[in-house]
Enzyme design. Structure first.
Site, PDB file in Angstrom:
ATOM      1  N   TRP A 158       3.660   8.178   5.442  1.00 25.34           N
ATOM      2  CA  TRP A 158       4.233   7.519   4.260  1.00 25.34           C
ATOM      3  C   TRP A 158       5.322   8.412   3.689  1.00 25.34           C
ATOM      4  O   TRP A 158       5.171   9.628   3.633  1.00 25.34           O
ATOM      5  CB  TRP A 158       3.129   7.278   3.229  1.00 25.34           C
TER       6      TRP A 158
ATOM      7  N   GLU B 220       3.947   2.177 -10.815  1.00 30.17           N
ATOM      8  CA  GLU B 220       3.613   1.533 -12.079  1.00 30.17           C
ATOM      9  C   GLU B 220       2.107   1.390 -12.297  1.00 30.17           C
ATOM     10  O   GLU B 220       1.668   1.043 -13.390  1.00 30.17           O
ATOM     11  CB  GLU B 220       4.272   0.157 -12.149  1.00 30.17           C
TER      12      GLU B 220
ATOM     13  N   HIS C 298      -2.728   3.914  -9.086  1.00 28.98           N
ATOM     14  CA  HIS C 298      -2.954   4.272  -7.687  1.00 28.98           C
ATOM     15  C   HIS C 298      -2.570   5.732  -7.434  1.00 28.98           C
ATOM     16  O   HIS C 298      -3.278   6.464  -6.735  1.00 28.98           O
ATOM     17  CB  HIS C 298      -2.153   3.324  -6.786  1.00 28.98           C
TER      18      HIS C 298
ATOM     19  N   ARG D 287      12.349  18.881  -3.558  1.00 29.53           N
ATOM     20  CA  ARG D 287      11.310  19.828  -3.157  1.00 29.53           C
ATOM     21  C   ARG D 287      11.006  19.767  -1.656  1.00 29.53           C
ATOM     22  O   ARG D 287      10.084  20.422  -1.176  1.00 29.53           O
ATOM     23  CB  ARG D 287      10.037  19.554  -3.963  1.00 29.53           C
TER      24      ARG D 287
END
Length: 173
Positions: free
Chosen positions: A29, A92, A95, A134
């Site tokens: 992901w 939003e 999760h 990062r």
């Protein structure tokens, strides 16, 4: 305002990783971030003398699966340490909180249960810009930092094992 640290800059030289073997588990992901984290980790391992044959890379679907992927390394391979690389970006819903909490607790539990260093190279950011900053951007690369962490922890573990009284060692009958 707090000055942001460059996570790719280390104080002092790293121990030699010439005789160390590492597993790297990478989240699929957010690959534009995680692939950069992987590049940083591999670069730092190589710079510390780790040969390519001692770097094993595996992928998991997302950051939540990183602890189990790292456990597979501990259980089925002879690596000295694992680097877990992922990126969770705030959305939003809540999760984000559940994924971050799960991966953090999972990696901590894994380290303690398996007595094996596992570096937490998981970015938890508000947005993609912060993540890219990062992952090789203006704040360095968290992959570099994660690799440096496991090199130092393996060196510490080896030095403590060598210094232990032989009659106290678990691997001696």
């Amino acid at each position: 305002m707090e000055k942001k640290k460059n996570v790719s800059v280390f104080e002092g030289p790293l121990p030699s990783a010439e005789n160390m073997k590492f597993g790297i588990v990478v989240s699929e992901w957010n690959p534009q971030v995680t692939e950069n984290l992987l590049k940083g980790a591999v670069r730092t391992l190589r710079a510390a003398g780790c040969p390519d044959r001692n770097i094993v890379i595996k992928y998991v679907p997302g950051s939540f699966e990183l602890p189990l992927g790292a456990q597979f390394f501990a259980e089925y391979t002879d690596v000295d340490a694992v680097i877990a690389l992922g990126c969770v970006i705030q959305g939003e819903s809540r999760h984000f909180d559940f994924v971050c909490q799960g991966v953090t607790q999972g990696i901590t539990q894994l380290m303690l249960n398996w007595n094996m260093p596992v570096a937490f190279g998981v970015l938890t950011t508000d947005d993609m810009e912060q993540a890219l900053d990062r992952a090789g951007g203006k704040h360095g690369n968290k992959g570099d930092e994660a690799a440096a962490t496991v090199i130092k922890m393996v060196a510490m573990q080896v030095s403590m094992e060598e210094a232990a009284d032989p009659k106290d060692r678990k691997d001696i009958n």
